[in-house]
Design an enzyme around this catalytic site. Structure first.
Site, PDB file in Angstrom:
ATOM      1  N   ASP A 189       0.874  -1.157   0.000  1.00 37.52           N
ATOM      2  CA  ASP A 189       0.000   0.000   0.000  1.00 37.52           C
ATOM      3  C   ASP A 189       0.926   1.225   0.000  1.00 37.52           C
ATOM      4  OD1 ASP A 189      -2.410   1.595   0.483  1.00 37.52           O
ATOM      5  OD2 ASP A 189      -1.528   1.915   2.456  1.00 37.52           O
ATOM      6  N   ASP A 238      -0.554  -0.490   6.252  1.00 39.25           N
ATOM      7  CA  ASP A 238      -0.480   0.120   7.580  1.00 39.25           C
ATOM      8  C   ASP A 238      -1.456  -0.519   8.552  1.00 39.25           C
ATOM      9  OD1 ASP A 238      -2.922   1.103   6.832  1.00 39.25           O
ATOM     10  OD2 ASP A 238      -2.274   3.176   6.636  1.00 39.25           O
ATOM     11  N   ASP A 296      -6.354  -1.620   5.515  1.00 40.82           N
ATOM     12  CA  ASP A 296      -5.953  -2.687   4.605  1.00 40.82           C
ATOM     13  C   ASP A 296      -6.274  -4.080   5.117  1.00 40.82           C
ATOM     14  OD1 ASP A 296      -4.754  -0.871   2.746  1.00 40.82           O
ATOM     15  OD2 ASP A 296      -3.092  -0.656   4.132  1.00 40.82           O
TER      16      ASP A 296
END
Length: 640
Positions: free
Chosen positions: A336, A534, A538
């Protein structure tokens, strides 16, 4: 060493000393002359070696007897008992050489190997226990005007606690008074203290180094960071790797099989071919000693346990050896962007004023116009402006969603926003070659310049990508909901192979599923995909990947729940470090498997054909086990 290990060590030392005395008497003293016959001398040797044998191995004999009574026959205690008693029983065969010394030596060296194992496991457990030291013992709460120590479980959300210098923070919360520095090394492996002041969030498990701070509790103890981490580490041993499960199943079938072969080896040739009983019984006993699988059943779990413990000291929490094994096979790493490769906070990265305009004046006008906005971009502008904001100068503020803001400052009309806002108010603006969010500023219809705001890349992000490539990762991919040009700029700067931009959370899951299929196909089912996020937004993708890695997860419940590997700080370089630990651990596991099976197979063949003696059998069992244990202990030494 603990008390039990010291007692075992002392017992073994006494047995070794008595064994040395018995061996010297048997080899150097003329026992046959003193006792009047060879038979009497043989039984005297039997008695001499029986003493150190029983001192060293009485507990093995008792465990073997107990297991036989409970139906758990085929283990290393059974093999050692049968082999060593059989070696002593060869005294009943007059045509055989005495083997009492070998029988006692097998038991002695086996116990030395067990002591090594106990010490190694203890050392590995200590590395886990060091992590467990983060558990707080008490919390300071003010009651009736006095500061009293209470159990952290008794503190409720909203209560105020005091943390003195030198004490461990007992619960998650927000600092409401005081400033200090926190030692987060036990959680993150980071040696540099973190400064905290009023309004900062802090988590349990850190050590308060300097000042007194007052903290308002935001989570009950059972939901606190320290409680969740301890639960994670304690449960790690329950999730076994495929290799570890294979060794357990292997030993379950292997041990009775070799016991049966040893019996056939000892009985069939004398019965069917008229061979010497003593010779073939001895071969069967040697076969039993060699076949003991303790080198594998001890060293393989110990290697995984050591790897998990060593990683925890660096702030890398692995939920089980199965995830450590999967991480070692990672060929594709998907990131990400925001909060993982970048800081996740907007910052002013450039100020481009028109000719004759002072940069500070440009920033001052923008900061005053954005004075009443809570948008992250507005906050970044105000943060970048060092001077005070005089709200008396500001009037008639109008936010225009998706475009910017209009305000009256000192009776001048100011527009701050994107190129669409400038176009609407008839102001011509300049293009900017930098990637990021561009804030154009106009004053009374005159263009003053623009400010570039971007999500700053973390200092070690490029190093992390290079380290992953050096570790053998074949593909790196970045997923983001940001614009394509921003994603392209970040990917190019970091050297990431591919990127996907403007993705919604469900789009990320779909992209990961495509990459999973590609990775598994390319690696013939062996290659794994790791997703790094993080851990807050997610969770679905972390769960879907072969290995979910949450970083910067201090205090993030979502990360600890969804991820398989939790990196307690926010450094991307720790991803490669976790992978190096995983690959080192798997390398040690396979070294032990190949070495132990190779040596045992060779000596088993030699034993079956009558070439191997009992001393070689001792090395093939105990020697191999000790070497494998020492090798497994290397997994604990995780390096920075």
């Amino acid at each position: 060493m603990n008390k039990k290990q010291k007692r075992t060590r002392n017992r073994i030392l006494v047995a070794i000393a008595l064994f040395a005395v018995a061996y010297a008497i048997a080899e150097l003293a003329p026992l046959a002359t003193w006792l009047g016959s060879v038979t009497a001398a043989l039984w005297a040797e039997f008695a001499l070696f029986l003493v150190p044998y029983l001192i060293a191995g009485y507990d093995v004999l008792l465990r073997a007897a107990k297991n036989i009574r409970t139906g758990q026959v085929f283990d290393e205690n059974f093999l050692m008992t049968v082999a060593t008693i059989g070696a002593f029983a060869l005294v009943l065969f007059p045509d055989s050489d005495p083997h009492m010394a070998e029988g006692a030596a097998v038991m002695l060296f086996y116990q030395v190997g067990e002591l090594f194992q106990s010490y190694a496991v203890g050392k590995s457990r200590k590395s886990i226990a060091d992590m467990m030291d983060i558990a707080p013992e008490f919390a300071n709460v003010e009651r009736n005007g006095e500061l009293v120590q209470v159990d952290p479980y008794e503190v409720a959300v909203g209560d105020e606690i005091r943390v003195l210098a030198g004490e461990r923070v007992p619960l998650d919360g927000i600092v409401i008074a005081g400033t200090s520095q926190l030692d987060t090394a036990a959680l993150t492996g980071e040696s540099v203290p973190r400064e905290v002041r009023e309004g900062d969030e802090i988590i349990s498990g850190c050590v308060n180094l300097t000042g007194l701070i007052t903290v308002r509790v935001t989570k009950p103890y059972e939901q606190s960071t320290v409680s969740r981490i301890l639960e994670l580490v304690e449960n790690a041993a329950e999730k076994k790797a495929r290799t570890e499960n294979f060794i357990t199943r292997f030993a379950r079938y292997y041990t009775p099989a070799v016991t049966g072969i040893a019996v056939l080896l000892a009985v069939v040739p004398p019965l069917l071919l008229g061979q010497s009983w003593s010779d073939w019984v001895q071969r069967g006993l040697i076969f039993l000693v060699v076949s003991c699988p303790c080198a594998l059943v001890i060293s393989v779990p110990l290697s995984f346990f050591g790897g998990i413990g060593g990683a925890s000291r660096l702030g890398i929490l692995v939920k089980g050896s199965n995830y450590l094994e999967a991480l070692a096979a990672a060929e594709t790493v998907v990131f990400d962007k925001t909060g993982t490769l970048t800081d996740g906070s907007f910052n002013v990265v450039a100020i481009h004023p028109q000719a004759g305009i002072d940069p500070d004046r440009l920033l001052s006008i923008a900061a005053h116009a954005e004075a009443y906005s809570n948008h992250p971009i507005a906050l970044s502008v105000r943060t970048a402006y060092a001077g005070p904001i005089d709200q008396q100068r500001i009037d008639d503020v109008q936010e225009q969603s998706g475009h910017g803001v209009r305000a009256r400052i000192d009776e001048h009309v100011v527009y701050v926003g994107n190129d669409k806002l400038m176009s609407e108010c008839g102001v011509g603006c300049c293009e900017c070659e930098l990637t990021g969010t561009i804030l154009h500023v106009s004053l009374d219809g005159a263009y003053l310049g623009h400010i570039v705001i971007a999500d700053v890349i973390k200092p070690d992000a490029a190093e992390a990508i290079a380290a992953l490539r050096a570790a053998g990762v074949k593909k790196t991919v970045m997923l983001t909901g940001d614009r394509a040009d921003v994603a392209a700029a970040v990917a190019n700067e970091l050297g990431i192979d591919e990127f996907r931009a403007q993705l919604l959370p469900q789009d990320k899951v779909a992209e990961v599923e495509k990459l999973l299929e590609d990775t598994h196909k390319r690696g013939a089912g062996k290659g794994k995909l790791a997703f790094v996020g993080d851990g807050i937004n997610d969770a679905p993708v972390l769960t879907r990947a072969d290995i979910g890695i949450a970083m910067g997860a201090m205090g993030s419940d979502a990360a600890i729940e969804a991820a398989d590997v939790v990196l307690m700080d926010d450094k991307p370089s720790n991803i490669a470090r976790a992978m190096r630990i995983a690959r080192k651990t798997m390398g040690i596991v396979w070294q032990n498997i190949v070495f132990a099976l190779g040596v045992k197979l060779l000596v088993l063949v030699l034993a079956a054909v009558g070439i191997a003696n009992m001393w070689l059998a001792v090395f093939a069992d105990v020697g191999v086990a000790v070497i494998a244990i020492l090798n497994a202990m290397r997994a604990m030494s995780a390096r920075e």
